[in-house]
Design an enzyme around this catalytic site. Structure first.
Site, PDB file in Angstrom:
ATOM      1  N   GLY A  13       0.832  -1.219   0.000  1.00  0.00           N
ATOM      2  CA  GLY A  13       0.000   0.000   0.000  1.00  0.00           C
ATOM      3  C   GLY A  13       0.854   1.252   0.000  1.00  0.00           C
ATOM      4  N   GLY A  16      -0.383   4.857  -1.215  1.00  0.00           N
ATOM      5  CA  GLY A  16      -1.439   5.565  -0.491  1.00  0.00           C
ATOM      6  C   GLY A  16      -0.936   6.747   0.328  1.00  0.00           C
ATOM      7  N   GLN A  17      -1.885   7.391   1.010  1.00  0.00           N
ATOM      8  CA  GLN A  17      -1.568   8.631   1.741  1.00  0.00           C
ATOM      9  C   GLN A  17      -0.445   8.425   2.758  1.00  0.00           C
ATOM     10  OE1 GLN A  17      -4.472   9.922   4.600  1.00  0.00           O
ATOM     11  NE2 GLN A  17      -3.644  12.005   4.750  1.00  0.00           N
ATOM     12  N   ARG A  41      -2.786  -0.981  -7.487  1.00  0.00           N
ATOM     13  CA  ARG A  41      -3.522  -0.363  -8.600  1.00  0.00           C
ATOM     14  C   ARG A  41      -3.000   1.011  -8.979  1.00  0.00           C
ATOM     15  NH1 ARG A  41      -9.501  -2.016  -6.827  1.00  0.00           N
ATOM     16  NH2 ARG A  41      -8.953  -4.179  -6.587  1.00  0.00           N
ATOM     17  N   ASP A  58      -0.178  -7.738  -5.133  1.00  0.00           N
ATOM     18  CA  ASP A  58      -1.535  -7.700  -4.600  1.00  0.00           C
ATOM     19  C   ASP A  58      -1.537  -8.501  -3.286  1.00  0.00           C
ATOM     20  OD1 ASP A  58      -4.171  -8.096  -3.991  1.00  0.00           O
ATOM     21  OD2 ASP A  58      -4.760  -8.863  -5.965  1.00  0.00           O
ATOM     22  N   TYR A 148     -15.170  -1.217   7.325  1.00  0.00           N
ATOM     23  CA  TYR A 148     -13.787  -0.845   7.603  1.00  0.00           C
ATOM     24  C   TYR A 148     -13.472  -1.068   9.092  1.00  0.00           C
ATOM     25  CZ  TYR A 148      -9.774   2.357   8.165  1.00  0.00           C
ATOM     26  OH  TYR A 148      -8.552   2.905   8.470  1.00  0.00           O
ATOM     27  N   LYS A 152     -10.928  -3.655  10.984  1.00  0.00           N
ATOM     28  CA  LYS A 152      -9.852  -3.183  11.861  1.00  0.00           C
ATOM     29  C   LYS A 152      -9.890  -3.896  13.217  1.00  0.00           C
ATOM     30  CE  LYS A 152      -7.595  -0.871   9.029  1.00  0.00           C
ATOM     31  NZ  LYS A 152      -6.238  -1.298   8.675  1.00  0.00           N
ATOM     32  N   ILE A 178      -5.577  11.280   9.548  1.00  0.00           N
ATOM     33  CA  ILE A 178      -4.215  11.753   9.265  1.00  0.00           C
ATOM     34  C   ILE A 178      -4.271  12.874   8.221  1.00  0.00           C
ATOM     35  CG2 ILE A 178      -1.909  11.103   8.446  1.00  0.00           C
ATOM     36  CD1 ILE A 178      -2.672   9.740  11.117  1.00  0.00           C
TER      37      ILE A 178
END
Ligand code: SER
Length: 327
Positions: A13, A16-17, A41, A58, A148, A152, A178
């Site tokens: 990942g 991502g951010q 992706r 993946d 989500y 978690k 964040i």
């Protein structure tokens, strides 16, 4: 001290951010060639791709993780692959697949190949019905309303299970929203707290998708990076918790955030038109008690709202002037 020495890290990942900035911070610390960024992706930025190894992988396909782990002699996996809360509600099954099957795959690889460590973030989304919303304690009811959040909670339990059952060194922390200036967040409920800065700089106005009085725990990216790396490097023997550390820095309402930006950009105006994400925000706490993280691995944040706003606006205004606000 992690359980063993951290040498070769895989960040899933990584586009991502959080993943994008964490990869760069880890490359700085552990050597660029020793930190493999993996994406699935989205296209990696030039900075990410050109500063060290990048692989397409993946997490829902265990053999793809095995392949990267073998080729780069990975000993530590930071599993940043996840679908966030708002996007997860649009596709709950995919959210489960990526967040849970991806995590168990990384834990299995850690078990089978005897890796040093797996770090998988959790979130304020673990809470919902029955948890106190102010100063939410480390130990309390976990009844999330979103898929989500469900993933978690299950992810925290999985990490703890692998610690207990197999002696895998698995760690995790419950990130608040964040806020960052490099990579935009991808489909969370707290995204408004990032977009408001971009839109303030670009258009002097922002239409916020939660009510003005919506107050959530938030954190600036430099503190998020510090927390993550500090937890990775903490002495395993001193940890009583593993996959579920509460983590706090600051709490403010959307209205307070807008007012803080207005101090620097007096023409700025915010309007509030709540959508589906309001319900999610209302199910999350306003502030958290992170005393376990402070005690067990010395957590101590540096940024408050004033310091964050000053830094965010300076960074974004500089890019805006160059015509590169969005990179
Ligand atoms: N920032 C995340 C979200 O809004 C919470 O962990 O989904």
């Amino acid at each position: 001290m992690a359980k063993k020495k951290i040498k070769n890290i895989l960040v899933t990942g990584s586009v991502g951010q959080i993943g994008s900035e964490l990869t760069m911070a880890l490359r700085e610390k552990y050597g660029a060639g020793n930190v493999v960024a993996a994406g699935n992706r989205s296209k990696p930025s030039d900075a990410l791709k050109n500063s060290g190894p990048f692989e397409w992988a993946d997490v829902t396909d265990i053999m793809q993780i095995v392949d990267v782990v073998r080729r780069y002699k990975i000993d530590t996996i930071v599993n940043m692959s996840a679908l966030l809360s708002a996007v997860g509600e649009k596709n709950p099954q995919l959210c489960w697949d990526v967040n849970i099957n991806g995590l168990i795959n990384t834990l299995e690889v850690a078990r089978i190949f005897e890796l040093n460590q797996v770090l998988c973030p959790s979130s304020i989304a673990v809470w919902g019905d029955g948890a106190p919303l102010e100063n939410t304690p480390q130990e309390t009811v976990l009844k999330p309303k979103t898929m989500y959040g469900v993933t978690k909670v299950a992810g925290e339990l999985l990490c703890d299970y692998y610690v207990r059952r197999y002696g895998v060194d698995a760690r995790g922390l419950r990130y608040p929203g964040i806020i960052s200036a490099e990579t935009l967040p991808g489909g969370g409920t707290t995204d408004y707290a990032v977009w408001i800065y971009y839109k303030a700089v670009e258009e002097n106005k922002y239409q916020c998708f939660v009510r003005e009085d919506t107050r959530l725990p938030m954190m600036y990216m430099p503190d998020c990076l510090k927390a993550t790396i500090d937890l990775m490097e903490a002495d395993f023997k001193k940890l009583k918790h593993h996959g579920d550390f509460n983590l706090g820095a600051m709490s403010f309402s959307a209205g307070q955030l807008a007012a803080n930006i207005k101090k620097h950009i007096p023409e700025f105006t915010a309007t509030y038109v709540p959508d589906d994400r309001q319900k999610i925000a209302d199910s999350w706490p306003s502030s958290v008690d992170d005393s376990a993280a402070r005690k067990e691995w010395g957590w101590n944040p540096s940024y408050d709202l004033d310091a964050m706003t000053k830094d965010m606006l300076a960074k974004l205004q500089k890019r805006f002037k160059k015509g590169k606000l969005y990179g």
